[in-house]
Design a protein around this motif. Structure first.
Motif, PDB file in Angstrom:
ATOM      1  N   SER A 126       7.445   2.797 -17.208  1.00 18.84           N
ATOM      2  CA  SER A 126       7.167   2.087 -15.958  1.00 18.84           C
ATOM      3  C   SER A 126       7.410   2.986 -14.753  1.00 18.84           C
ATOM      4  CB  SER A 126       8.046   0.835 -15.868  1.00 18.84           C
ATOM      5  OG  SER A 126       7.816   0.166 -14.656  1.00 18.84           O
ATOM      6  N   ASP A 127       8.496   3.741 -14.791  1.00 21.85           N
ATOM      7  CA  ASP A 127       8.789   4.678 -13.698  1.00 21.85           C
ATOM      8  C   ASP A 127       7.716   5.766 -13.596  1.00 21.85           C
ATOM      9  OD1 ASP A 127      11.083   3.249 -13.135  1.00 21.85           O
ATOM     10  OD2 ASP A 127      12.436   4.680 -14.124  1.00 21.85           O
ATOM     11  N   ALA A 128       7.295   6.280 -14.751  1.00 26.35           N
ATOM     12  CA  ALA A 128       6.256   7.317 -14.765  1.00 26.35           C
ATOM     13  C   ALA A 128       4.944   6.763 -14.228  1.00 26.35           C
ATOM     14  CB  ALA A 128       6.072   7.864 -16.178  1.00 26.35           C
ATOM     15  N   LEU A 129       4.592   5.557 -14.652  1.00 25.93           N
ATOM     16  CA  LEU A 129       3.353   4.944 -14.165  1.00 25.93           C
ATOM     17  C   LEU A 129       3.419   4.710 -12.656  1.00 25.93           C
ATOM     18  CD1 LEU A 129       2.576   2.376 -17.001  1.00 25.93           C
ATOM     19  CD2 LEU A 129       1.315   4.474 -16.469  1.00 25.93           C
ATOM     20  N   SER A 130       4.558   4.284 -12.168  1.00 26.45           N
ATOM     21  CA  SER A 130       4.720   4.076 -10.724  1.00 26.45           C
ATOM     22  C   SER A 130       4.569   5.394  -9.963  1.00 26.45           C
ATOM     23  CB  SER A 130       6.083   3.459 -10.418  1.00 26.45           C
ATOM     24  OG  SER A 130       6.148   2.145 -10.906  1.00 26.45           O
ATOM     25  N   ALA A 131       5.146   6.457 -10.512  1.00 28.73           N
ATOM     26  CA  ALA A 131       5.030   7.772  -9.873  1.00 28.73           C
ATOM     27  C   ALA A 131       3.583   8.250  -9.888  1.00 28.73           C
ATOM     28  CB  ALA A 131       5.933   8.787 -10.575  1.00 28.73           C
ATOM     29  N   PHE A 132       2.895   8.074 -11.033  1.00 35.44           N
ATOM     30  CA  PHE A 132       1.477   8.455 -11.115  1.00 35.44           C
ATOM     31  C   PHE A 132       0.648   7.664 -10.105  1.00 35.44           C
ATOM     32  CE2 PHE A 132       2.006   9.599 -15.869  1.00 35.44           C
ATOM     33  CZ  PHE A 132       2.403  10.878 -15.537  1.00 35.44           C
ATOM     34  N   SER A 166       1.607   6.285  -7.316  1.00 37.25           N
ATOM     35  CA  SER A 166       1.913   6.763  -5.966  1.00 37.25           C
ATOM     36  C   SER A 166       1.206   8.083  -5.677  1.00 37.25           C
ATOM     37  CB  SER A 166       3.428   6.929  -5.818  1.00 37.25           C
ATOM     38  OG  SER A 166       3.762   7.436  -4.560  1.00 37.25           O
ATOM     39  N   ASP A 167       1.248   8.997  -6.641  1.00 38.69           N
ATOM     40  CA  ASP A 167       0.582  10.294  -6.466  1.00 38.69           C
ATOM     41  C   ASP A 167      -0.929  10.127  -6.318  1.00 38.69           C
ATOM     42  OD1 ASP A 167       3.019  11.579  -6.593  1.00 38.69           O
ATOM     43  OD2 ASP A 167       2.787  12.189  -8.693  1.00 38.69           O
ATOM     44  N   LEU A 168      -1.510   9.245  -7.116  1.00 36.13           N
ATOM     45  CA  LEU A 168      -2.953   9.002  -7.015  1.00 36.13           C
ATOM     46  C   LEU A 168      -3.314   8.436  -5.648  1.00 36.13           C
ATOM     47  CD1 LEU A 168      -3.727   7.611 -10.551  1.00 36.13           C
ATOM     48  CD2 LEU A 168      -4.668   9.689  -9.546  1.00 36.13           C
ATOM     49  N   ASN A 169      -2.481   7.550  -5.118  1.00 34.82           N
ATOM     50  CA  ASN A 169      -2.741   7.011  -3.787  1.00 34.82           C
ATOM     51  C   ASN A 169      -2.687   8.103  -2.724  1.00 34.82           C
ATOM     52  OD1 ASN A 169      -3.248   4.355  -4.531  1.00 34.82           O
ATOM     53  ND2 ASN A 169      -1.104   3.769  -4.379  1.00 34.82           N
ATOM     54  N   ARG A 170      -1.734   9.028  -2.868  1.00 34.13           N
ATOM     55  CA  ARG A 170      -1.657  10.138  -1.907  1.00 34.13           C
ATOM     56  C   ARG A 170      -2.877  11.044  -2.011  1.00 34.13           C
ATOM     57  NH1 ARG A 170       4.491  11.007  -2.703  1.00 34.13           N
ATOM     58  NH2 ARG A 170       3.716  11.896  -4.617  1.00 34.13           N
ATOM     59  N   GLN A 185      -5.800  10.223  -3.107  1.00 37.32           N
ATOM     60  CA  GLN A 185      -6.929   9.452  -2.582  1.00 37.32           C
ATOM     61  C   GLN A 185      -6.964   9.537  -1.053  1.00 37.32           C
ATOM     62  OE1 GLN A 185      -6.628   5.243  -3.365  1.00 37.32           O
ATOM     63  NE2 GLN A 185      -7.905   4.789  -1.607  1.00 37.32           N
ATOM     64  N   THR A 186      -5.825   9.388  -0.421  1.00 40.22           N
ATOM     65  CA  THR A 186      -5.759   9.444   1.039  1.00 40.22           C
ATOM     66  C   THR A 186      -6.166  10.820   1.554  1.00 40.22           C
ATOM     67  OG1 THR A 186      -4.037   7.758   1.092  1.00 40.22           O
ATOM     68  CG2 THR A 186      -4.233   9.173   3.032  1.00 40.22           C
ATOM     69  N   VAL A 187      -5.636  11.860   0.925  1.00 41.65           N
ATOM     70  CA  VAL A 187      -5.967  13.226   1.346  1.00 41.65           C
ATOM     71  C   VAL A 187      -7.451  13.501   1.137  1.00 41.65           C
ATOM     72  CG1 VAL A 187      -5.609  15.675   0.820  1.00 41.65           C
ATOM     73  CG2 VAL A 187      -3.643  14.146   1.012  1.00 41.65           C
ATOM     74  N   ALA A 188      -7.987  13.131  -0.010  1.00 41.63           N
ATOM     75  CA  ALA A 188      -9.410  13.363  -0.296  1.00 41.63           C
ATOM     76  C   ALA A 188     -10.291  12.611   0.696  1.00 41.63           C
ATOM     77  CB  ALA A 188      -9.747  12.956  -1.728  1.00 41.63           C
ATOM     78  N   GLY A 189      -9.919  11.383   1.011  1.00 42.23           N
ATOM     79  CA  GLY A 189     -10.697  10.605   1.976  1.00 42.23           C
ATOM     80  C   GLY A 189     -10.679  11.230   3.364  1.00 42.23           C
ATOM     81  N   THR A 190      -9.500  11.686   3.768  1.00 49.72           N
ATOM     82  CA  THR A 190      -9.375  12.327   5.081  1.00 49.72           C
ATOM     83  C   THR A 190     -10.193  13.609   5.137  1.00 49.72           C
ATOM     84  OG1 THR A 190      -7.163  11.398   5.385  1.00 49.72           O
ATOM     85  CG2 THR A 190      -7.738  13.310   6.736  1.00 49.72           C
ATOM     86  N   LEU A 191     -10.073  14.425   4.100  1.00 52.87           N
ATOM     87  CA  LEU A 191     -10.834  15.679   4.072  1.00 52.87           C
ATOM     88  C   LEU A 191     -12.335  15.428   4.004  1.00 52.87           C
ATOM     89  CD1 LEU A 191      -8.583  17.832   1.717  1.00 52.87           C
ATOM     90  CD2 LEU A 191      -8.891  18.096   4.190  1.00 52.87           C
ATOM     91  N   ALA A 192     -12.746  14.420   3.273  1.00 51.45           N
ATOM     92  CA  ALA A 192     -14.172  14.087   3.197  1.00 51.45           C
ATOM     93  C   ALA A 192     -14.691  13.710   4.581  1.00 51.45           C
ATOM     94  CB  ALA A 192     -14.411  12.946   2.214  1.00 51.45           C
ATOM     95  N   CYS A 199      -9.663   8.587  -8.110  1.00 49.48           N
ATOM     96  CA  CYS A 199      -8.259   8.210  -7.886  1.00 49.48           C
ATOM     97  C   CYS A 199      -8.118   6.694  -7.790  1.00 49.48           C
ATOM     98  CB  CYS A 199      -7.714   8.869  -6.621  1.00 49.48           C
ATOM     99  SG  CYS A 199      -7.430  10.638  -6.789  1.00 49.48           S
ATOM    100  N   ILE A 200      -9.044   6.057  -7.103  1.00 46.57           N
ATOM    101  CA  ILE A 200      -9.005   4.590  -6.991  1.00 46.57           C
ATOM    102  C   ILE A 200      -9.113   3.965  -8.375  1.00 46.57           C
ATOM    103  CG2 ILE A 200     -10.301   2.574  -6.178  1.00 46.57           C
ATOM    104  CD1 ILE A 200     -10.971   4.239  -3.639  1.00 46.57           C
ATOM    105  N   ALA A 201     -10.052   4.446  -9.177  1.00 48.24           N
ATOM    106  CA  ALA A 201     -10.253   3.892 -10.514  1.00 48.24           C
ATOM    107  C   ALA A 201      -9.022   4.115 -11.399  1.00 48.24           C
ATOM    108  CB  ALA A 201     -11.493   4.516 -11.166  1.00 48.24           C
ATOM    109  N   MET A 202      -8.445   5.313 -11.328  1.00 48.50           N
ATOM    110  CA  MET A 202      -7.264   5.590 -12.143  1.00 48.50           C
ATOM    111  C   MET A 202      -6.069   4.757 -11.685  1.00 48.50           C
ATOM    112  SD  MET A 202      -7.437   9.663 -13.061  1.00 48.50           S
ATOM    113  CE  MET A 202      -7.756  10.260 -11.409  1.00 48.50           C
ATOM    114  N   ALA A 203      -5.915   4.591 -10.386  1.00 49.77           N
ATOM    115  CA  ALA A 203      -4.818   3.779  -9.868  1.00 49.77           C
ATOM    116  C   ALA A 203      -4.964   2.333 -10.318  1.00 49.77           C
ATOM    117  CB  ALA A 203      -4.756   3.876  -8.340  1.00 49.77           C
TER     118      ALA A 203
END
Length: 85
Positions: free
Chosen positions: A8-14, A16-20, A22-29, A68-72
């Motif tokens: 559960s902790d690993a999934l939560s960390a993954f 969170s990382d995917l959301n970050r 996603q945010t960076v990719a969206g901003t750069l796009a 990232c959205i799909a994986m999250a």
């Protein structure tokens, strides 16, 4: 039970990382799209080639964002499934 907590902790960390990512990719796009718009205002073949490369980068970053959205979402499904057990 400790094993499920670690998962559960690993999934939560993954998640969170995917959301970050996603945010960076969206901003750069968005930045790449703006570069394309800015560069195509000029009548210069070299700038047009650069603009096309920027447009391609924007598309690829958009694809990364969608992945990232799909994986999250999948991680959320797994978390919900394991929480029920």
């Amino acid at each position: 039970m400790e094993h499920l907590t670690n998962i559960s902790d690993a999934l939560s960390a993954f998640h969170s990382d995917l959301n970050r990512i996603q945010t960076v990719a969206g901003t750069l796009a968005q930045v790449e799209r703006q570069h394309y718009d800015d560069l195509t205002k000029y009548d210069d073949e070299r700038l047009t080639r650069i603009a096309v490369a920027e447009q391609s980068s924007s598309r690829q970053l958009g694809e990364i964002k969608q992945l990232c959205i799909a994986m999250a979402q999948k991680i959320e499904e797994i978390q919900q499934s394991t929480a029920r057990k």
